[in-house]
Design a protein around this motif. Sequence first.
Motif, PDB file in Angstrom:
ATOM      1  N   ALA A 187       0.819  -1.217   0.000  1.00 22.01           N
ATOM      2  CA  ALA A 187       0.000   0.000   0.000  1.00 22.01           C
ATOM      3  C   ALA A 187       0.848   1.261   0.000  1.00 22.01           C
ATOM      4  O   ALA A 187       0.317   2.358  -0.159  1.00 22.01           O
ATOM      5  N   ALA A 188       2.158   1.129   0.172  1.00 18.60           N
ATOM      6  CA  ALA A 188       3.049   2.292   0.167  1.00 18.60           C
ATOM      7  C   ALA A 188       3.217   2.787  -1.266  1.00 18.60           C
ATOM      8  O   ALA A 188       2.833   2.128  -2.222  1.00 18.60           O
ATOM      9  N   ASP A 189       3.838   3.943  -1.417  1.00 17.25           N
ATOM     10  CA  ASP A 189       3.961   4.556  -2.741  1.00 17.25           C
ATOM     11  C   ASP A 189       5.016   3.921  -3.639  1.00 17.25           C
ATOM     12  O   ASP A 189       5.178   4.310  -4.775  1.00 17.25           O
ATOM     13  N   GLY A 190       5.751   2.951  -3.138  1.00 19.67           N
ATOM     14  CA  GLY A 190       6.721   2.243  -3.961  1.00 19.67           C
ATOM     15  C   GLY A 190       8.134   2.776  -3.881  1.00 19.67           C
ATOM     16  O   GLY A 190       9.051   2.133  -4.348  1.00 19.67           O
ATOM     17  N   ALA A 191       8.336   3.959  -3.315  1.00 24.27           N
ATOM     18  CA  ALA A 191       9.682   4.503  -3.178  1.00 24.27           C
ATOM     19  C   ALA A 191      10.446   3.717  -2.116  1.00 24.27           C
ATOM     20  O   ALA A 191       9.909   3.408  -1.050  1.00 24.27           O
ATOM     21  N   ARG A 192      11.697   3.381  -2.400  1.00 23.99           N
ATOM     22  CA  ARG A 192      12.520   2.610  -1.460  1.00 23.99           C
ATOM     23  C   ARG A 192      12.887   3.495  -0.269  1.00 23.99           C
ATOM     24  O   ARG A 192      13.491   4.537  -0.428  1.00 23.99           O
ATOM     25  N   PRO A 193      12.519   3.068   0.942  1.00 19.22           N
ATOM     26  CA  PRO A 193      12.842   3.868   2.129  1.00 19.22           C
ATOM     27  C   PRO A 193      14.288   3.647   2.583  1.00 19.22           C
ATOM     28  O   PRO A 193      14.933   2.674   2.186  1.00 19.22           O
ATOM     29  N   ASP A 194      14.775   4.555   3.418  1.00 18.63           N
ATOM     30  CA  ASP A 194      16.083   4.378   4.044  1.00 18.63           C
ATOM     31  C   ASP A 194      15.984   3.444   5.248  1.00 18.63           C
ATOM     32  O   ASP A 194      16.945   2.780   5.613  1.00 18.63           O
ATOM     33  N   LEU A 195      14.805   3.413   5.876  1.00 18.86           N
ATOM     34  CA  LEU A 195      14.539   2.570   7.038  1.00 18.86           C
ATOM     35  C   LEU A 195      13.087   2.121   6.983  1.00 18.86           C
ATOM     36  O   LEU A 195      12.195   2.932   6.729  1.00 18.86           O
ATOM     37  N   LEU A 196      12.857   0.845   7.220  1.00 15.33           N
ATOM     38  CA  LEU A 196      11.514   0.293   7.288  1.00 15.33           C
ATOM     39  C   LEU A 196      11.212  -0.012   8.746  1.00 15.33           C
ATOM     40  O   LEU A 196      11.950  -0.755   9.391  1.00 15.33           O
ATOM     41  N   VAL A 197      10.162   0.604   9.286  1.00 19.27           N
ATOM     42  CA  VAL A 197       9.732   0.347  10.657  1.00 19.27           C
ATOM     43  C   VAL A 197       8.449  -0.471  10.572  1.00 19.27           C
ATOM     44  O   VAL A 197       7.496  -0.071   9.910  1.00 19.27           O
ATOM     45  N   VAL A 198       8.457  -1.632  11.217  1.00 20.27           N
ATOM     46  CA  VAL A 198       7.329  -2.564  11.165  1.00 20.27           C
ATOM     47  C   VAL A 198       6.746  -2.681  12.565  1.00 20.27           C
ATOM     48  O   VAL A 198       7.473  -2.820  13.545  1.00 20.27           O
ATOM     49  N   THR A 199       5.422  -2.634  12.655  1.00 19.26           N
ATOM     50  CA  THR A 199       4.765  -2.737  13.958  1.00 19.26           C
ATOM     51  C   THR A 199       3.555  -3.650  13.866  1.00 19.26           C
ATOM     52  O   THR A 199       3.154  -4.059  12.772  1.00 19.26           O
ATOM     53  N   GLY A 200       2.990  -3.969  14.996  1.00 18.92           N
ATOM     54  CA  GLY A 200       1.769  -4.766  15.041  1.00 18.92           C
ATOM     55  C   GLY A 200       2.031  -6.248  15.199  1.00 18.92           C
ATOM     56  O   GLY A 200       3.173  -6.724  15.155  1.00 18.92           O
ATOM     57  N   PRO A 208      17.476  -1.478   6.054  1.00 19.16           N
ATOM     58  CA  PRO A 208      17.404  -1.801   7.487  1.00 19.16           C
ATOM     59  C   PRO A 208      15.954  -1.829   7.960  1.00 19.16           C
ATOM     60  O   PRO A 208      15.136  -1.015   7.517  1.00 19.16           O
ATOM     61  N   ILE A 209      15.651  -2.770   8.849  1.00 21.07           N
ATOM     62  CA  ILE A 209      14.294  -2.906   9.381  1.00 21.07           C
ATOM     63  C   ILE A 209      14.344  -2.830  10.895  1.00 21.07           C
ATOM     64  O   ILE A 209      15.176  -3.488  11.527  1.00 21.07           O
ATOM     65  N   MET A 210      13.437  -2.043  11.455  1.00 16.29           N
ATOM     66  CA  MET A 210      13.272  -1.994  12.905  1.00 16.29           C
ATOM     67  C   MET A 210      11.848  -2.448  13.201  1.00 16.29           C
ATOM     68  O   MET A 210      10.890  -1.863  12.707  1.00 16.29           O
ATOM     69  N   ALA A 211      11.715  -3.525  13.972  1.00 19.00           N
ATOM     70  CA  ALA A 211      10.403  -4.024  14.369  1.00 19.00           C
ATOM     71  C   ALA A 211      10.071  -3.481  15.748  1.00 19.00           C
ATOM     72  O   ALA A 211      10.865  -3.614  16.676  1.00 19.00           O
ATOM     73  N   VAL A 212       8.906  -2.853  15.863  1.00 20.73           N
ATOM     74  CA  VAL A 212       8.426  -2.331  17.141  1.00 20.73           C
ATOM     75  C   VAL A 212       7.192  -3.141  17.498  1.00 20.73           C
ATOM     76  O   VAL A 212       6.153  -3.014  16.865  1.00 20.73           O
ATOM     77  N   VAL A 213       7.354  -4.013  18.496  1.00 17.51           N
ATOM     78  CA  VAL A 213       6.269  -4.909  18.868  1.00 17.51           C
ATOM     79  C   VAL A 213       5.975  -4.801  20.357  1.00 17.51           C
ATOM     80  O   VAL A 213       6.841  -4.452  21.151  1.00 17.51           O
TER      81      VAL A 213
END
Length: 92
Positions: free
Chosen positions: A39-52, A72-77
């Motif tokens: 659902a994101a706009d397709g642009a490659r991010p510098d950091l992916l933050v994942v939650t839930g 890089p991915i940071m998961a916030v759970v």
Amino acid sequence: MTARADILLIGGSDSERTALGDQISAAGLGVRSAPSWRAADGARPDLLVVTGGGAAHLVAEARELPGLGAVPIMAVVAGVPHTAATEALAAG
């Protein structure tokens, strides 16, 4: 002038993303939010933050995508269930 990092926040509910996005913004960082990477706009991010609760699944999916594999991915759970952080780390 230093460019701001592009942070993409995905996963969780709308309210979870809003609360976490507000915290990131309060630290002076730019953040965009979407329910999933699809659902994101397709642009490659510098950091992916994942939650839930589905963070582990989203981390694993991101690692399979050519454009996100090295991001890089940071998961916030949440602490409950206690296995969520371990699952997210094991996924990538």
